[in-house]
Design an enzyme around this catalytic site. Sequence first.
Site, PDB file in Angstrom:
ATOM      1  N   HIS A  57       8.777  31.982 -10.154  1.00 14.56           N
ATOM      2  CA  HIS A  57       8.333  30.790 -10.884  1.00 14.56           C
ATOM      3  C   HIS A  57       7.043  31.055 -11.661  1.00 14.56           C
ATOM      4  O   HIS A  57       6.130  31.714 -11.150  1.00 14.56           O
ATOM      5  CB  HIS A  57       8.088  29.628  -9.923  1.00 14.56           C
ATOM      6  CG  HIS A  57       9.325  29.102  -9.283  1.00 14.56           C
ATOM      7  ND1 HIS A  57      10.132  28.154  -9.878  1.00 14.56           N
ATOM      8  CD2 HIS A  57       9.914  29.407  -8.096  1.00 14.56           C
ATOM      9  CE1 HIS A  57      11.153  27.886  -9.084  1.00 14.56           C
ATOM     10  NE2 HIS A  57      11.053  28.628  -7.991  1.00 14.56           N
ATOM     11  N   GLU A  80      12.138  21.809 -16.794  1.00 12.19           N
ATOM     12  CA  GLU A  80      11.648  20.996 -15.689  1.00 12.19           C
ATOM     13  C   GLU A  80      10.174  20.630 -15.839  1.00 12.19           C
ATOM     14  O   GLU A  80       9.695  19.712 -15.171  1.00 12.19           O
ATOM     15  CB  GLU A  80      11.885  21.738 -14.368  1.00 12.19           C
ATOM     16  CG  GLU A  80      13.351  21.753 -13.963  1.00 12.19           C
ATOM     17  CD  GLU A  80      13.734  22.892 -13.044  1.00 12.19           C
ATOM     18  OE1 GLU A  80      14.920  23.017 -12.710  1.00 12.19           O
ATOM     19  OE2 GLU A  80      12.838  23.687 -12.669  1.00 12.19           O
ATOM     20  N   PHE A 111       1.526  28.047  -6.747  1.00  7.74           N
ATOM     21  CA  PHE A 111       1.715  26.673  -6.286  1.00  7.74           C
ATOM     22  C   PHE A 111       3.085  26.201  -6.738  1.00  7.74           C
ATOM     23  O   PHE A 111       3.422  26.230  -7.919  1.00  7.74           O
ATOM     24  CB  PHE A 111       0.639  25.754  -6.875  1.00  7.74           C
ATOM     25  CG  PHE A 111       0.884  24.288  -6.606  1.00  7.74           C
ATOM     26  CD1 PHE A 111       0.765  23.778  -5.321  1.00  7.74           C
ATOM     27  CD2 PHE A 111       1.243  23.425  -7.635  1.00  7.74           C
ATOM     28  CE1 PHE A 111       0.991  22.422  -5.064  1.00  7.74           C
ATOM     29  CE2 PHE A 111       1.467  22.075  -7.392  1.00  7.74           C
ATOM     30  CZ  PHE A 111       1.342  21.580  -6.102  1.00  7.74           C
TER      31      PHE A 111
END
Length: 332
Positions: A57, A80, A111
């Site tokens: 990510h 997203e 995170f």
Amino acid sequence: MGFNEKDFLACCGSSKFAMEMASASPFNTLDHAITTARDIWFNKVDVKGWLEAFEAHPQIGKSPSPNHKSETFAQWSKGEQTTALATATGSSLLELSDWNAKYMQKFGFVFLICASGRSTSEILTELKKRYPNRPIVEFENAAQEQMKITELRLAKLFSTKAESASTHDQQPMALKKKVEEDRVSIIGAHLTAPSQEPADKTSQISSRTRPPITTHVLDVSRGSPAVGMDVKLEMWMNEQSRPSFDKTDIGGWVMQGFSTTDKDGRSGQLMSIVDSVNPGIYRISFNTGKYCPGGFFPYVSLVFEIRETQKSEHFHVPLLFSPFSFTTYRGS
């Protein structure tokens, strides 16, 4: 439906997860796939696999690497974050970047949060809230958020595969791509539309100041807002049937957004801010069991229908809750 490892890598960046899911494929329904995915993620993927998934990510507020091992993963990840980027300012992005760096330094991984439908301020608030956690607690939090993301993407995967299969022999490539993009946007991806789309299609900037569907929760037993209750919004996407009292609703609900109520009992954005909401049947669910473990209701789900003539209206669906009762109404 049958899928391969590449398909599942777009849903979760763990190679072990993708391999196990491909081995378990095909799946009869989306619910079957999600149940299997949860078992694999929490019981078969090890710590290295979790870290591999986290590393895939980008930081919230940043674009995925152009050399990402899954082009679809990168595209969905970008989509997203649409709400977060649309609600960001220069100062909020800078603050988010600083906190992302602090988080990475403390915990050793990015995170992670299911960002679909969340504003920059909401994400930043959650980051600050989770930062004081012990590493072992935050590791579990990140794994739970990864599972939320995986479930959302599995829904996209099923939807796009079904649409692709039904149009494969009937439509030229450009039209198939458009149908797929429209379908994905409906189920919560909020992808940035291609530049060649007409202006009225690409622009999702709305004259509204809030999403078409909103909610808040009041704890009537305490006479105060219910703070910290998980809320999710889903839409019925099975075109062959409708959810009904007499039938089990399996395989038709698709996640639109997830949030947690704030100090005022209001959820964050559960969907994008658009002028016209897609007509259809929606379900908003509240995790009352987590909020009130000793209560009577493990969760509460409210199902409602928005008709074609109502797509420009606003739907506020509040929950007035106590451990042993609840009520609701349609607000505006």
